[in-house]
Design a protein around this motif. Structure first.
Motif, PDB file in Angstrom:
ATOM      1  N   ASP A  31       2.762   3.698 -10.094  1.00 13.47           N
ATOM      2  CA  ASP A  31       3.054   2.866 -11.261  1.00 13.47           C
ATOM      3  C   ASP A  31       4.330   3.328 -11.965  1.00 13.47           C
ATOM      4  OD1 ASP A  31       2.359   0.791 -13.158  1.00 13.47           O
ATOM      5  OD2 ASP A  31       1.885   2.428 -14.540  1.00 13.47           O
ATOM      6  N   LEU A  32       5.217   2.385 -12.256  1.00 10.71           N
ATOM      7  CA  LEU A  32       6.490   2.689 -12.922  1.00 10.71           C
ATOM      8  C   LEU A  32       6.540   2.123 -14.336  1.00 10.71           C
ATOM      9  CD1 LEU A  32       8.953   2.048  -9.947  1.00 10.71           C
ATOM     10  CD2 LEU A  32       8.094   4.245 -10.791  1.00 10.71           C
ATOM     11  N   SER A  33       5.389   1.888 -14.931  1.00 10.05           N
ATOM     12  CA  SER A  33       5.347   1.371 -16.304  1.00 10.05           C
ATOM     13  C   SER A  33       6.137   2.297 -17.230  1.00 10.05           C
ATOM     14  CB  SER A  33       3.904   1.295 -16.802  1.00 10.05           C
ATOM     15  OG  SER A  33       3.167   0.359 -16.054  1.00 10.05           O
ATOM     16  N   GLY A  34       6.929   1.694 -18.096  1.00 10.66           N
ATOM     17  CA  GLY A  34       7.735   2.456 -19.040  1.00 10.66           C
ATOM     18  C   GLY A  34       9.080   2.896 -18.497  1.00 10.66           C
ATOM     19  N   LYS A  35       9.313   2.704 -17.212  1.00 11.59           N
ATOM     20  CA  LYS A  35      10.586   3.077 -16.591  1.00 11.59           C
ATOM     21  C   LYS A  35      11.520   1.868 -16.585  1.00 11.59           C
ATOM     22  CE  LYS A  35       9.119   7.148 -15.204  1.00 11.59           C
ATOM     23  NZ  LYS A  35       9.635   8.392 -15.699  1.00 11.59           N
ATOM     24  N   ILE A  36      12.808   2.136 -16.804  1.00 11.73           N
ATOM     25  CA  ILE A  36      13.818   1.081 -16.829  1.00 11.73           C
ATOM     26  C   ILE A  36      14.826   1.347 -15.715  1.00 11.73           C
ATOM     27  CG2 ILE A  36      15.628  -0.053 -18.167  1.00 11.73           C
ATOM     28  CD1 ILE A  36      14.156   0.909 -20.705  1.00 11.73           C
ATOM     29  N   TYR A  37      15.057   0.335 -14.873  1.00 13.69           N
ATOM     30  CA  TYR A  37      15.976   0.443 -13.748  1.00 13.69           C
ATOM     31  C   TYR A  37      17.052  -0.635 -13.842  1.00 13.69           C
ATOM     32  CZ  TYR A  37      12.536   3.507 -11.646  1.00 13.69           C
ATOM     33  OH  TYR A  37      11.673   4.537 -11.409  1.00 13.69           O
ATOM     34  N   ILE A  38      18.282  -0.256 -13.524  1.00 14.95           N
ATOM     35  CA  ILE A  38      19.362  -1.219 -13.400  1.00 14.95           C
ATOM     36  C   ILE A  38      19.527  -1.509 -11.912  1.00 14.95           C
ATOM     37  CG2 ILE A  38      21.831  -1.656 -13.668  1.00 14.95           C
ATOM     38  CD1 ILE A  38      21.795   0.243 -16.070  1.00 14.95           C
ATOM     39  N   VAL A  39      19.536  -2.796 -11.563  1.00 15.36           N
ATOM     40  CA  VAL A  39      19.753  -3.197 -10.176  1.00 15.36           C
ATOM     41  C   VAL A  39      21.048  -3.991 -10.122  1.00 15.36           C
ATOM     42  CG1 VAL A  39      18.855  -4.473  -8.199  1.00 15.36           C
ATOM     43  CG2 VAL A  39      17.278  -3.262  -9.713  1.00 15.36           C
ATOM     44  N   THR A  40      22.058  -3.412  -9.471  1.00 21.61           N
ATOM     45  CA  THR A  40      23.308  -4.139  -9.269  1.00 21.61           C
ATOM     46  C   THR A  40      23.148  -5.010  -8.028  1.00 21.61           C
ATOM     47  OG1 THR A  40      24.216  -2.285  -8.026  1.00 21.61           O
ATOM     48  CG2 THR A  40      24.762  -2.388 -10.369  1.00 21.61           C
ATOM     49  N   GLY A  41      23.810  -6.144  -8.026  1.00 22.72           N
ATOM     50  CA  GLY A  41      23.693  -7.053  -6.891  1.00 22.72           C
ATOM     51  C   GLY A  41      22.294  -7.621  -6.747  1.00 22.72           C
ATOM     52  N   ALA A  42      21.610  -7.805  -7.853  1.00 24.96           N
ATOM     53  CA  ALA A  42      20.200  -8.226  -7.826  1.00 24.96           C
ATOM     54  C   ALA A  42      19.998  -9.642  -7.306  1.00 24.96           C
ATOM     55  CB  ALA A  42      19.594  -8.092  -9.216  1.00 24.96           C
ATOM     56  N   THR A  43      21.041 -10.441  -7.224  1.00 28.42           N
ATOM     57  CA  THR A  43      20.881 -11.801  -6.705  1.00 28.42           C
ATOM     58  C   THR A  43      21.123 -11.867  -5.203  1.00 28.42           C
ATOM     59  OG1 THR A  43      23.163 -12.353  -7.270  1.00 28.42           O
ATOM     60  CG2 THR A  43      21.462 -12.913  -8.894  1.00 28.42           C
ATOM     61  N   GLY A  44      21.537 -10.762  -4.595  1.00 26.95           N
ATOM     62  CA  GLY A  44      21.699 -10.703  -3.145  1.00 26.95           C
ATOM     63  C   GLY A  44      20.375 -10.376  -2.485  1.00 26.95           C
ATOM     64  N   THR A  45      20.328 -10.452  -1.188  1.00 30.07           N
ATOM     65  CA  THR A  45      19.085 -10.246  -0.442  1.00 30.07           C
ATOM     66  C   THR A  45      18.467  -8.876  -0.700  1.00 30.07           C
ATOM     67  OG1 THR A  45      19.937 -11.691   1.283  1.00 30.07           O
ATOM     68  CG2 THR A  45      18.047 -10.334   1.852  1.00 30.07           C
ATOM     69  N   LEU A  46      19.234  -7.813  -0.526  1.00 33.77           N
ATOM     70  CA  LEU A  46      18.707  -6.464  -0.719  1.00 33.77           C
ATOM     71  C   LEU A  46      18.370  -6.206  -2.186  1.00 33.77           C
ATOM     72  CD1 LEU A  46      17.956  -3.735   0.450  1.00 33.77           C
ATOM     73  CD2 LEU A  46      20.358  -3.061   0.227  1.00 33.77           C
ATOM     74  N   GLY A  47      19.254  -6.613  -3.087  1.00 35.80           N
ATOM     75  CA  GLY A  47      19.013  -6.422  -4.512  1.00 35.80           C
ATOM     76  C   GLY A  47      17.773  -7.153  -4.992  1.00 35.80           C
ATOM     77  N   THR A  48      17.559  -8.355  -4.495  1.00 38.15           N
ATOM     78  CA  THR A  48      16.377  -9.132  -4.867  1.00 38.15           C
ATOM     79  C   THR A  48      15.109  -8.436  -4.388  1.00 38.15           C
ATOM     80  OG1 THR A  48      17.595 -11.211  -4.851  1.00 38.15           O
ATOM     81  CG2 THR A  48      15.211 -11.367  -4.638  1.00 38.15           C
ATOM     82  N   GLU A  49      15.138  -7.888  -3.187  1.00 42.98           N
ATOM     83  CA  GLU A  49      13.961  -7.202  -2.657  1.00 42.98           C
ATOM     84  C   GLU A  49      13.674  -5.916  -3.433  1.00 42.98           C
ATOM     85  OE1 GLU A  49      10.595  -7.182  -0.526  1.00 42.98           O
ATOM     86  OE2 GLU A  49      12.069  -8.783  -0.601  1.00 42.98           O
ATOM     87  N   ILE A  50      14.721  -5.194  -3.795  1.00 42.62           N
ATOM     88  CA  ILE A  50      14.537  -3.991  -4.617  1.00 42.62           C
ATOM     89  C   ILE A  50      13.914  -4.374  -5.955  1.00 42.62           C
ATOM     90  CG2 ILE A  50      15.790  -2.218  -5.920  1.00 42.62           C
ATOM     91  CD1 ILE A  50      17.759  -2.153  -3.483  1.00 42.62           C
TER      92      ILE A  50
ATOM     93  N   LYS B  79       0.841  -1.189   0.000  1.00 39.59           N
ATOM     94  CA  LYS B  79       0.000   0.000   0.000  1.00 39.59           C
ATOM     95  C   LYS B  79       0.882   1.247   0.000  1.00 39.59           C
ATOM     96  CE  LYS B  79      -3.588   2.381   2.582  1.00 39.59           C
ATOM     97  NZ  LYS B  79      -4.369   2.470   3.796  1.00 39.59           N
ATOM     98  N   TRP B  80       1.944   1.234   0.802  1.00 40.72           N
ATOM     99  CA  TRP B  80       2.872   2.364   0.850  1.00 40.72           C
ATOM    100  C   TRP B  80       3.509   2.593  -0.514  1.00 40.72           C
ATOM    101  CZ3 TRP B  80       7.814   3.628  -0.251  1.00 40.72           C
ATOM    102  CH2 TRP B  80       8.278   4.841   0.277  1.00 40.72           C
ATOM    103  N   LEU B  81       3.954   1.505  -1.172  1.00 35.61           N
ATOM    104  CA  LEU B  81       4.557   1.627  -2.501  1.00 35.61           C
ATOM    105  C   LEU B  81       3.586   2.274  -3.480  1.00 35.61           C
ATOM    106  CD1 LEU B  81       6.347  -1.833  -2.915  1.00 35.61           C
ATOM    107  CD2 LEU B  81       7.453   0.393  -2.663  1.00 35.61           C
ATOM    108  N   ASN B  82       2.366   1.795  -3.496  1.00 38.79           N
ATOM    109  CA  ASN B  82       1.357   2.338  -4.407  1.00 38.79           C
ATOM    110  C   ASN B  82       1.055   3.806  -4.132  1.00 38.79           C
ATOM    111  OD1 ASN B  82       0.876   0.044  -6.030  1.00 38.79           O
ATOM    112  ND2 ASN B  82      -0.379  -0.845  -4.416  1.00 38.79           N
ATOM    113  N   GLU B  83       0.936   4.168  -2.860  1.00 41.11           N
ATOM    114  CA  GLU B  83       0.590   5.540  -2.503  1.00 41.11           C
ATOM    115  C   GLU B  83       1.751   6.518  -2.676  1.00 41.11           C
ATOM    116  OE1 GLU B  83      -0.903   5.368   1.493  1.00 41.11           O
ATOM    117  OE2 GLU B  83      -2.814   4.475   0.868  1.00 41.11           O
TER     118      GLU B  83
END
Length: 99
Positions: free
Chosen positions: A13-32, A5-9
């Motif tokens: 919506d991030l449709s059309g946006k492109i993000y690079i996540v470094t360390g995406a296989t780690g705990t924090l990166g996966t959650e991001i 709910k917090w994320l939505n408010e």
């Protein structure tokens, strides 16, 4: 407060946006990555272990309908790896919104 709910408010919506996540296989990166996908963003995973990234992508796709997610090899200790990653980003994407 429910974090979705917090994320939505607060982010929306991030449709059309492109993000690079470094360390995406780690705990924090996966959650991001999970939260960006929940908000319909496209996610580029920049990872050292590409096989682990592919397993994570398969798991996300199995458990939900996700937005665009793709993994690329990136070792930040290697200038040649950084150069290759940057060349791939330039050749495949017209823009990147955040890293």
């Amino acid at each position: 407060m429910d974090y979705k709910k917090w994320l939505n408010e607060n982010i929306g919506d991030l449709s059309g946006k492109i993000y690079i996540v470094t360390g995406a296989t780690g705990t924090l990166g996966t959650e991001i990555m999970r939260n960006l996908l929940y908000l319909n963003a496209s996610v580029i995973m920049a990872v050292r272990n590409i096989e682990k990234a592919h397993l994570l992508i398969a798991n996300f796709k199995k458990n939900s309908s996700t937005s665009f997610v793709r993994a690329y090899a990136l070792d930040l200790t290697s200038f040649s790896s950084i150069e290759t990653f940057c060349e791939e980003m330039i050749s495949e994407y017209t823009h990147i919104d955040a890293q």
